[in-house]
Scaffold this active site. Structure first.
Site, mmCIF file in Angstrom:
data_model
loop_
_atom_site.group_PDB
_atom_site.id
_atom_site.type_symbol
_atom_site.label_atom_id
_atom_site.label_comp_id
_atom_site.label_asym_id
_atom_site.label_seq_id
_atom_site.Cartn_x
_atom_site.Cartn_y
_atom_site.Cartn_z
ATOM 1 N N ASP A 1 12.352 28.633 18.683
ATOM 2 C CA ASP A 1 11.586 28.961 19.899
ATOM 3 C C ASP A 1 10.326 28.103 20.062
ATOM 4 O O ASP A 1 9.271 28.596 20.470
ATOM 5 C CB ASP A 1 11.229 30.459 19.904
ATOM 6 C CG ASP A 1 12.474 31.326 19.790
ATOM 7 O OD1 ASP A 1 13.384 31.145 20.606
ATOM 8 O OD2 ASP A 1 12.550 32.168 18.854
ATOM 9 N N HIS B 1 4.716 24.006 19.007
ATOM 10 C CA HIS B 1 3.992 23.523 17.819
ATOM 11 C C HIS B 1 2.909 22.514 18.181
ATOM 12 O O HIS B 1 2.117 22.110 17.310
ATOM 13 C CB HIS B 1 4.964 22.980 16.754
ATOM 14 C CG HIS B 1 5.407 21.566 16.969
ATOM 15 N ND1 HIS B 1 6.658 21.238 17.439
ATOM 16 C CD2 HIS B 1 4.778 20.394 16.745
ATOM 17 C CE1 HIS B 1 6.769 19.919 17.502
ATOM 18 N NE2 HIS B 1 5.638 19.389 17.091
ATOM 19 N N SER C 1 6.751 14.760 20.224
ATOM 20 C CA SER C 1 6.983 16.196 20.335
ATOM 21 C C SER C 1 6.600 16.739 21.697
ATOM 22 O O SER C 1 5.599 16.323 22.287
ATOM 23 C CB SER C 1 6.157 16.945 19.291
ATOM 24 O OG SER C 1 6.853 16.930 18.091
ATOM 25 N N GLY C 2 7.401 17.696 22.186
ATOM 26 C CA GLY C 2 7.112 18.312 23.479
ATOM 27 C C GLY C 2 7.661 17.512 24.639
ATOM 28 O O GLY C 2 7.783 18.015 25.741
HETATM 29 N N1 ARG Z 1 7.381 17.063 15.138
HETATM 30 C C1 ARG Z 1 7.092 15.758 15.607
HETATM 31 C C2 ARG Z 1 5.847 15.752 16.469
HETATM 32 O O1 ARG Z 1 5.057 16.640 16.334
HETATM 33 C C3 ARG Z 1 8.221 15.088 16.309
HETATM 34 C C4 ARG Z 1 9.504 15.344 15.674
HETATM 35 C C5 ARG Z 1 10.587 14.535 16.150
HETATM 36 N N2 ARG Z 1 11.151 13.869 15.037
HETATM 37 C C6 ARG Z 1 12.303 13.250 15.057
HETATM 38 N N3 ARG Z 1 12.683 12.615 13.994
HETATM 39 N N4 ARG Z 1 13.025 13.235 16.132
HETATM 40 O O2 ARG Z 1 5.588 14.830 17.219
#
Ligand code: ARG
Length: 450
Positions: free
Chosen positions: A303, A259, A400-401
């Site tokens: 995924d 993403h 993320s990642g």
């Molecule tokens: N989707 C988020 C990003 O793009 C991070 C998600 C992690 N969130 C969490 N509460 N652990 O950076």
């Protein structure tokens, strides 16, 4: 990274000026008589006690100086590095010993590392012992050769003596064939190597830290990472701006979340950087290719994995090297302590740090994570929850990642999860959800061959 911070108690401090009348009075009391009152004579005479005091003072300073000189020139301990090898007998050939992350490698290495540590700690050079590790195992017919790495401190004058003592302690250890492992004492080889050679050996292996882990563990109370503490952590930048984390898994590839690549897939728009400071970065690389998991669907959670190929090889050093990928069969049970790192927001919709942040969290049982109050069945078995059901400590936007890592019993770090999703950050009953790396281990191997 979202971490609740407790207020520190503030100790009251007296302003210096408040003490000054007292200081003045003390000064007056201890001033010699000739200094207190104006004396008529132009040649003040020193009392005997003062002359003795001065002589003693001078002698003391001289003594300390000579002592320090002797200490630094002759006695001061230097750090010495060694590499060596020996043979372990009676082990049927198994090529899993060639895989650095296999269960066989970790099991035998752990036994040998414990044996070495015990031997050195019980020896008469226990004060000089710093660290010993098994670097690689090389299987042969009915035997395995262990390549080892040692660190000791010794004074320059005792350098050769120390090497001989290390050798004899190891030989003795190999002769004592207690337990399941039988070694060949005659196969022992040991040689001194330079610091840079020693670091190269460690940095070429996955999941280790060249600087002693003990120094990191001593850092408490803060959540800012130390240089070299998470050397596999990368910042993925789009047009020079950090927007996702990633983990270095070989000298050419990183793993991240799918993403992270919402709109453009043109490698020219992306850079990858390393080091604890996000800007300006310590080391920067360009992107050659982005591989998104075939089954990933935009705005869905499953995924959520991608690979990044760099245009050139990363030269590993103390601050930049790869994390270990777990075997597909490895199990990370609920309750295990893991660490998530990143430059993500400090709270939901909050500020972004300049220095890498770390947070210690725990793996959460998937059934608990899927309970009604939590994610109500949204967590698939290719995902893994980590954090606390009570909230507060969690990854956040911009993490993320990035990596969720676990240290094995040998203190070698494995990539357990990839930061993927969560309901806001640090909310009660809404822990972080990560892609489960073991579920994608074969997919990674099929794409990049590691
Ligand atoms: N989707 C988020 C990003 O793009 C991070 C998600 C992690 N969130 C969490 N509460 N652990 O950076």
């Amino acid at each position: 990274m979202c971490v609740a911070v407790m207020m520190e108690a503030v100790t009251p401090v007296f302003p210096i000026s408040a003490l000054s009348p007292m200081v003045e009075r003390i000064k007056e009391k201890f001033q010699p008589k000739w200094a207190r009152k104006p004396v008529m004579s132009s040649r003040p005479s020193f009392p005997l006690w003062m002359i003795i005091l001065i002589v003693f003072g001078v002698l003391a300073i001289l003594g300390i100086t000579i002592g320090l000189l002797v200490h630094f020139l002759a006695v001061e301990n230097k750090t010495y590095y060694y590499r060596g090898s020996f043979k372990v007998k009676g082990i049927p050939y198994n090529n899993n010993y060639e895989r650095e992350t296999s269960q066989e490698t970790n099991h035998l290495s752990h036994i040998l590392e414990n044996r070495m540590m015990n031997a050195f700690q019980k020896s008469n050079i226990y004060r000089q012992y710093i660290n010993s590790q098994v670097i690689t195992l090389i299987p042969d017919n009915n035997s395995v050769t262990a390549r080892i790495w040692l660190v000791f401190k010794a004074s320059a004058s005792k350098k050769e003596n120390t090497r001989r003592r290390i050798e004899s302690i190891l030989q003795q250890m190999l002769r004592n064939n207690t337990g399941s492992v039988t070694a060949d004492p005659n196969s022992l080889k040991l040689e001194e190597i330079s610091k840079s050679e020693a670091e190269k050996m460690i940095n070429s292996r996955c999941g280790r830290r060249a600087r002693m882990s003990a120094t990191y563990d001593r850092v408490k109370g803060g959540s800012t990472a130390q240089e070299g503490e998470w050397p596999w952590q990368a910042s993925l930048k789009k047009n020079g701006r950090h927007y996702c984390g990633a983990s270095l898994i070989s000298d050419r590839y990183l793993v991240t979340a799918a993403h992270c690549f919402q709109k453009t897939l043109n490698p020219a728009n992306y850079t990858v950087s390393f080091g604890t400071r996000v800007n300006p970065p310590y080391m920067q690389h360009y992107v050659q290719k982005i591989i998104i998991h075939e089954d990933y669907v935009r705005n869905e959670h499953h995924d959520d994995v991608a690979l990044i190929q760099l245009t050139g090889k990363v030269l590993f050093n103390n601050n930049v090297h790869r994390v270990c990928l777990p075997e597909a069969s490895q199990i990370f049970p609920a309750g295990e302590g893991v660490v998530v790192t990143g430059w993500g927001a400090l709270s939901y919709d909050g500020e972004y740090p300049v220095l890498l942040q770390k947070a210690s969290v725990k793996i959460i049982d998937t059934n608990i994570c899927n309970s009604k109050e939590a994610y109500n069945g949204l967590v698939k078995d290719t995902m893994i929850c980590a954090g606390y059901m009570a909230g507060n400590i969690d990854a956040c936007q911009g993490d993320s990642g990035g990596p969720l890592v676990h240290p094995n019993s040998r203190n070698i770090w494995y990539l357990v999860g990839i930061v993927s999703w969560g309901n806001e950050c640090g909310k009660i009953n809404k822990p972080g959800v990560y892609m489960r790396v073991t579920s994608y281990r074969k997919w990674i191997a099929s794409k990049i061959g590691v």
